[in-house]
Design a protein around this motif. Structure first.
Motif, PDB file in Angstrom:
ATOM      1  N   ARG A 113      -8.434  -4.836  -6.077  1.00 20.93           N
ATOM      2  CA  ARG A 113      -7.422  -4.200  -6.946  1.00 20.93           C
ATOM      3  C   ARG A 113      -6.493  -3.325  -6.109  1.00 20.93           C
ATOM      4  O   ARG A 113      -6.902  -2.327  -5.535  1.00 20.93           O
ATOM      5  CB  ARG A 113      -8.135  -3.370  -8.007  1.00 20.93           C
ATOM      6  CG  ARG A 113      -7.220  -2.568  -8.875  1.00 20.93           C
ATOM      7  CD  ARG A 113      -6.875  -3.334 -10.127  1.00 20.93           C
ATOM      8  NE  ARG A 113      -6.214  -2.420 -11.047  1.00 20.93           N
ATOM      9  CZ  ARG A 113      -5.000  -2.629 -11.507  1.00 20.93           C
ATOM     10  NH1 ARG A 113      -4.345  -3.698 -11.176  1.00 20.93           N
ATOM     11  NH2 ARG A 113      -4.459  -1.773 -12.331  1.00 20.93           N
ATOM     12  N   ARG A 114      -5.239  -3.730  -6.074  1.00 20.08           N
ATOM     13  CA  ARG A 114      -4.235  -2.934  -5.383  1.00 20.08           C
ATOM     14  C   ARG A 114      -3.396  -2.215  -6.424  1.00 20.08           C
ATOM     15  O   ARG A 114      -3.217  -2.695  -7.536  1.00 20.08           O
ATOM     16  CB  ARG A 114      -3.356  -3.829  -4.520  1.00 20.08           C
ATOM     17  CG  ARG A 114      -4.100  -4.423  -3.353  1.00 20.08           C
ATOM     18  CD  ARG A 114      -3.175  -5.287  -2.507  1.00 20.08           C
ATOM     19  NE  ARG A 114      -3.872  -5.809  -1.353  1.00 20.08           N
ATOM     20  CZ  ARG A 114      -4.612  -6.912  -1.350  1.00 20.08           C
ATOM     21  NH1 ARG A 114      -4.725  -7.624  -2.440  1.00 20.08           N
ATOM     22  NH2 ARG A 114      -5.217  -7.307  -0.258  1.00 20.08           N
ATOM     23  N   THR A 115      -2.837  -1.070  -6.053  1.00 22.40           N
ATOM     24  CA  THR A 115      -1.947  -0.324  -6.943  1.00 22.40           C
ATOM     25  C   THR A 115      -0.717   0.107  -6.161  1.00 22.40           C
ATOM     26  O   THR A 115      -0.702   0.084  -4.925  1.00 22.40           O
ATOM     27  CB  THR A 115      -2.644   0.917  -7.530  1.00 22.40           C
ATOM     28  OG1 THR A 115      -2.980   1.797  -6.463  1.00 22.40           O
ATOM     29  CG2 THR A 115      -3.880   0.541  -8.336  1.00 22.40           C
ATOM     30  N   LEU A 116       0.298   0.506  -6.896  1.00 15.35           N
ATOM     31  CA  LEU A 116       1.547   0.912  -6.265  1.00 15.35           C
ATOM     32  C   LEU A 116       1.448   2.270  -5.576  1.00 15.35           C
ATOM     33  O   LEU A 116       2.343   2.638  -4.820  1.00 15.35           O
ATOM     34  CB  LEU A 116       2.676   0.904  -7.292  1.00 15.35           C
ATOM     35  CG  LEU A 116       2.999  -0.480  -7.868  1.00 15.35           C
ATOM     36  CD1 LEU A 116       4.091  -0.369  -8.926  1.00 15.35           C
ATOM     37  CD2 LEU A 116       3.398  -1.460  -6.785  1.00 15.35           C
ATOM     38  N   ASN A 117       0.366   3.018  -5.795  1.00 12.66           N
ATOM     39  CA  ASN A 117       0.237   4.286  -5.080  1.00 12.66           C
ATOM     40  C   ASN A 117      -0.056   4.067  -3.596  1.00 12.66           C
ATOM     41  O   ASN A 117      -0.040   5.005  -2.808  1.00 12.66           O
ATOM     42  CB  ASN A 117      -0.786   5.218  -5.726  1.00 12.66           C
ATOM     43  CG  ASN A 117      -2.214   4.897  -5.359  1.00 12.66           C
ATOM     44  OD1 ASN A 117      -2.563   3.752  -5.059  1.00 12.66           O
ATOM     45  ND2 ASN A 117      -3.060   5.897  -5.407  1.00 12.66           N
ATOM     46  N   GLN A 118      -0.291   2.825  -3.207  1.00 12.39           N
ATOM     47  CA  GLN A 118      -0.456   2.501  -1.790  1.00 12.39           C
ATOM     48  C   GLN A 118       0.891   2.447  -1.061  1.00 12.39           C
ATOM     49  O   GLN A 118       0.916   2.410   0.163  1.00 12.39           O
ATOM     50  CB  GLN A 118      -1.176   1.157  -1.643  1.00 12.39           C
ATOM     51  CG  GLN A 118      -2.617   1.205  -2.129  1.00 12.39           C
ATOM     52  CD  GLN A 118      -3.236  -0.175  -2.118  1.00 12.39           C
ATOM     53  OE1 GLN A 118      -3.124  -0.921  -3.087  1.00 12.39           O
ATOM     54  NE2 GLN A 118      -3.877  -0.511  -1.027  1.00 12.39           N
ATOM     55  N   VAL A 139      15.696   8.682  -5.763  1.00 15.57           N
ATOM     56  CA  VAL A 139      14.745   9.409  -4.932  1.00 15.57           C
ATOM     57  C   VAL A 139      13.604   8.454  -4.622  1.00 15.57           C
ATOM     58  O   VAL A 139      13.510   7.365  -5.206  1.00 15.57           O
ATOM     59  CB  VAL A 139      14.201  10.668  -5.653  1.00 15.57           C
ATOM     60  CG1 VAL A 139      15.302  11.672  -5.897  1.00 15.57           C
ATOM     61  CG2 VAL A 139      13.479  10.307  -6.932  1.00 15.57           C
ATOM     62  N   ASP A 140      12.708   8.840  -3.770  1.00 18.26           N
ATOM     63  CA  ASP A 140      11.524   8.035  -3.475  1.00 18.26           C
ATOM     64  C   ASP A 140      10.612   8.057  -4.698  1.00 18.26           C
ATOM     65  O   ASP A 140      10.043   9.088  -5.047  1.00 18.26           O
ATOM     66  CB  ASP A 140      10.807   8.608  -2.255  1.00 18.26           C
ATOM     67  CG  ASP A 140       9.624   7.785  -1.824  1.00 18.26           C
ATOM     68  OD1 ASP A 140       9.310   6.771  -2.480  1.00 18.26           O
ATOM     69  OD2 ASP A 140       9.004   8.154  -0.806  1.00 18.26           O
ATOM     70  N   LEU A 141      10.494   6.916  -5.365  1.00 16.72           N
ATOM     71  CA  LEU A 141       9.693   6.821  -6.586  1.00 16.72           C
ATOM     72  C   LEU A 141       8.199   6.668  -6.303  1.00 16.72           C
ATOM     73  O   LEU A 141       7.380   6.809  -7.212  1.00 16.72           O
ATOM     74  CB  LEU A 141      10.192   5.658  -7.442  1.00 16.72           C
ATOM     75  CG  LEU A 141      11.642   5.774  -7.919  1.00 16.72           C
ATOM     76  CD1 LEU A 141      12.094   4.474  -8.573  1.00 16.72           C
ATOM     77  CD2 LEU A 141      11.809   6.949  -8.861  1.00 16.72           C
ATOM     78  N   ALA A 142       7.828   6.396  -5.062  1.00 16.02           N
ATOM     79  CA  ALA A 142       6.414   6.189  -4.721  1.00 16.02           C
ATOM     80  C   ALA A 142       5.589   7.451  -4.905  1.00 16.02           C
ATOM     81  O   ALA A 142       4.391   7.377  -5.187  1.00 16.02           O
ATOM     82  CB  ALA A 142       6.284   5.688  -3.284  1.00 16.02           C
ATOM     83  N   ASN A 143       6.212   8.602  -4.774  1.00 17.02           N
ATOM     84  CA  ASN A 143       5.485   9.872  -4.844  1.00 17.02           C
ATOM     85  C   ASN A 143       4.779  10.099  -6.171  1.00 17.02           C
ATOM     86  O   ASN A 143       3.811  10.841  -6.227  1.00 17.02           O
ATOM     87  CB  ASN A 143       6.439  11.040  -4.574  1.00 17.02           C
ATOM     88  CG  ASN A 143       7.036  10.974  -3.194  1.00 17.02           C
ATOM     89  OD1 ASN A 143       6.422  10.451  -2.267  1.00 17.02           O
ATOM     90  ND2 ASN A 143       8.236  11.486  -3.046  1.00 17.02           N
ATOM     91  N   GLU A 144       5.264   9.497  -7.242  1.00 17.82           N
ATOM     92  CA  GLU A 144       4.683   9.741  -8.560  1.00 17.82           C
ATOM     93  C   GLU A 144       3.856   8.567  -9.076  1.00 17.82           C
ATOM     94  O   GLU A 144       3.407   8.589 -10.221  1.00 17.82           O
ATOM     95  CB  GLU A 144       5.792  10.097  -9.536  1.00 17.82           C
ATOM     96  CG  GLU A 144       6.482  11.386  -9.108  1.00 17.82           C
ATOM     97  CD  GLU A 144       7.374  11.952 -10.164  1.00 17.82           C
ATOM     98  OE1 GLU A 144       7.080  11.772 -11.358  1.00 17.82           O
ATOM     99  OE2 GLU A 144       8.363  12.583  -9.789  1.00 17.82           O
ATOM    100  N   LEU A 145       3.672   7.541  -8.264  1.00 16.60           N
ATOM    101  CA  LEU A 145       2.874   6.388  -8.690  1.00 16.60           C
ATOM    102  C   LEU A 145       1.407   6.625  -8.358  1.00 16.60           C
ATOM    103  O   LEU A 145       1.080   7.092  -7.268  1.00 16.60           O
ATOM    104  CB  LEU A 145       3.384   5.117  -8.010  1.00 16.60           C
ATOM    105  CG  LEU A 145       4.825   4.735  -8.352  1.00 16.60           C
ATOM    106  CD1 LEU A 145       5.298   3.580  -7.477  1.00 16.60           C
ATOM    107  CD2 LEU A 145       4.953   4.388  -9.821  1.00 16.60           C
ATOM    108  N   THR A 146       0.538   6.283  -9.300  1.00 16.89           N
ATOM    109  CA  THR A 146      -0.896   6.483  -9.079  1.00 16.89           C
ATOM    110  C   THR A 146      -1.650   5.173  -9.284  1.00 16.89           C
ATOM    111  O   THR A 146      -1.835   4.433  -8.351  1.00 16.89           O
ATOM    112  CB  THR A 146      -1.446   7.598  -9.998  1.00 16.89           C
ATOM    113  OG1 THR A 146      -1.151   7.258 -11.352  1.00 16.89           O
ATOM    114  CG2 THR A 146      -0.847   8.949  -9.658  1.00 16.89           C
TER     115      THR A 146
END
Length: 187
Positions: A113-118, A139-146
């Protein structure tokens, strides 16, 4: 150019009179897992009244690279700054399409299981399709992905006589299933 926060919008056709062709691009850095990058895909969903897709033909992605009306297409050469792009020919977008949502999702059947918080970074850009000039960047949207495996990056939408773009950044832990439910698409 200042980076737009989640929820911020820009009136593209007001800022650039005569704008007819836009390109929405996405750049990400998958950090440590190369399989993550191999399974990330950008898609566009043409939405009618109420924010739902009018039919399955309104999904533009790697298996259906052009919308039935030819207004939206997967970009063939994303260039150096973006990893994937979707092109939109604004005059060809049918009048009953109120917005076009741009979605990044994991397309994998792997038991891991991979997620976008990676993702180390995840930035959406909008370009003038004729000149290639960047019109906006998120802005960098990765910061709020879990725990998400899909995210609505942004949306191009009609507002009176203009086209606007809004940075959304709304993720779905249920991945493509959550996206299909949100936009009324069959699985």
């Amino acid at each position: 150019m200042a980076a737009l926060q989640r929820g911020a919008n820009v009136s593209l056709t007001r800022e650039v009179p005569g704008l007819e062709h836009v390109v929405v691009g996405i750049a990400w850095d998958p950090a440590i897992d190369p399989a993550l990058a191999d399974n990330l895909r950008l898609a566009a969903i043409l939405c009618g009244a109420g924010g739902a897709a009018r039919s399955a033909d309104d999904l533009v992605y790697f298996n259906q690279m052009v919308s039935a009306d030819r207004s939206v297409a997967v970009g063939e050469d994303p260039g150096d700054a973006d990893l994937e792009q979707i092109e939109v020919d604004l005059p060809l977008v049918p009048a009953d399409v109120e917005r076009i949502a741009f979605v990044l999702h994991l397309n994998e059947g792997s038991p891991k299981r991979r997620t976008l918080n990676q993702l180390k970074t995840c930035v959406v850009r909008v370009l003038d399709g004729r000149s290639g000039t960047a019109l906006l960047q998120s802005v960098d949207l990765a910061n709020e992905l879990t725990t998400e495996s899909a995210v609505v990056l942004g949306e191009l939408y009609r507002h009176r006589e203009h086209w606007k773009f809004r940075v959304v950044g709304q993720g779905h832990a249920s991945g493509v299933v959550g996206i299909t439910r949100q936009f009324g698409l069959p699985l």
